[in-house]
Structures are given as structure tokens and as C-alpha cells.
Design a protein around this motif. Structure first.
Motif, short mmCIF file in Angstrom:
data_model
loop_
_atom_site.label_atom_id
_atom_site.label_comp_id
_atom_site.label_asym_id
_atom_site.label_seq_id
_atom_site.Cartn_x
_atom_site.Cartn_y
_atom_site.Cartn_z
N THR A 1 3.59 1.76 -1.95
CA THR A 1 4.07 1.74 -3.09
C THR A 1 3.46 2.25 -4.38
O THR A 1 2.18 2.30 -4.19
N GLU A 2 3.88 2.42 -5.40
CA GLU A 2 3.27 2.72 -6.64
C GLU A 2 4.04 2.47 -7.96
O GLU A 2 5.08 2.14 -7.67
N GLY A 3 3.59 2.48 -9.19
CA GLY A 3 3.98 2.03 -10.23
C GLY A 3 4.32 0.81 -10.48
O GLY A 3 3.73 -0.18 -9.96
N PRO B 1 0.71 -1.25 0.03
CA PRO B 1 -0.14 0.07 -0.21
C PRO B 1 0.92 1.30 0.03
O PRO B 1 0.36 2.48 -0.37
N LYS C 1 5.21 -1.45 -7.44
CA LYS C 1 4.00 -1.99 -6.63
C LYS C 1 3.44 -3.04 -7.40
O LYS C 1 3.01 -4.28 -6.84
#
Length: 123
Positions: free
Chosen positions: A89-91, A87, A94
Motif C-alpha cells: 500500500t501507499e499514502g 508493503p 498505508k
């Protein structure tokens, strides 16, 4: 003791789906190198190396048996940290953590079954 590098020749004698599954697991864990700036990527890679070394050592002692699933014992706390980090992290990172959690989590299900059968369901 058996030469630990014979593990791979024994692996190739298994059904093709197992060979493919092991290749997927190796790729998923080694992909951590692409995210080396992240602390968790370093942890994933170190855990992979420790688990692989443990598996080769166990193989050299007992051969290719279901008990080898015990070598993934460190994946249990690793999975906790991966799931906790997702939750935050991103991109691509993730996506990577989601794929890794799915692969290692499913592998742990197989491992628990195999180890259970090894100790409690003698053929």
C-alpha cells in the motif's frame, strides 16, 4: 445476565488511561470506513463489529473481567493480514494500516496478559 450496555458505565469506572485507550482503539478500527473501497478495510470493520459484539455478550455473562480480552481473538489473524498488506500500500491507507497494526498489536499484548492473569493468577 447483565445488560450488555452497562459495559460502558463499567468502562468509565476504570482508570482514565484505559478509557482513553479504548476510545483510541475504537477510532482506529472505525477509521476503516474511510477506506471502504479496500477489501481489508471491510475485513477490519467486520472484525471490529464481531469482536465488539463478542465482548458485550461476554460482559453480559461474566461482568467486567480480564477475560474480556478473549473477544479480540480475531485480531490475531487480522493483524497478520494487515501486516502482509502494508508493503503493498501507499499514502494515507498505508499510514492507517501502520497505526492500526500498532494499536491492535499493543492491545493484543494487554489482552494476552489480562487473559493469562484471569486464568492463572487468581487474586
Amino acid at each position: 445476565m447483565t445488560n450488555p450496555f452497562l459495559f460502558f458505565s463499567e468502562l468509565l469506572r476504570q482508570p482514565m488511561w484505559i478509557v482513553i485507550w479504548v476510545a483510541i482503539l475504537m477510532a482506529a478500527n472505525l477509521t476503516s470506513l474511510l477506506f471502504w473501497d479496500e477489501w481489508l478495510a471491510k475485513t477490519i470493520f467486520a472484525t471490529f463489529l464481531i469482536s465488539a459484539s463478542a465482548m458485550l455478550l461476554m460482559f453480559s455473562m461474566v461482568g467486567y473481567q480480564r477475560v474480556l480480552g478473549l473477544a479480540h481473538i480475531l485480531w490475531i489473524p487480522l493483524l497478520y493480514f494487515v501486516l502482509r498488506e502494508i508493503p503493498l500500500t501507499e499514502g494515507n491507507y498505508k499510514i492507517y494500516l501502520l497505526v492500526l497494526a500498532a494499536c491492535n498489536g499493543l492491545s493484543l499484548v494487554f489482552d494476552v496478559r489480562d487473559v493469562w492473569l484471569h486464568f492463572f493468577e487468581k487474586d
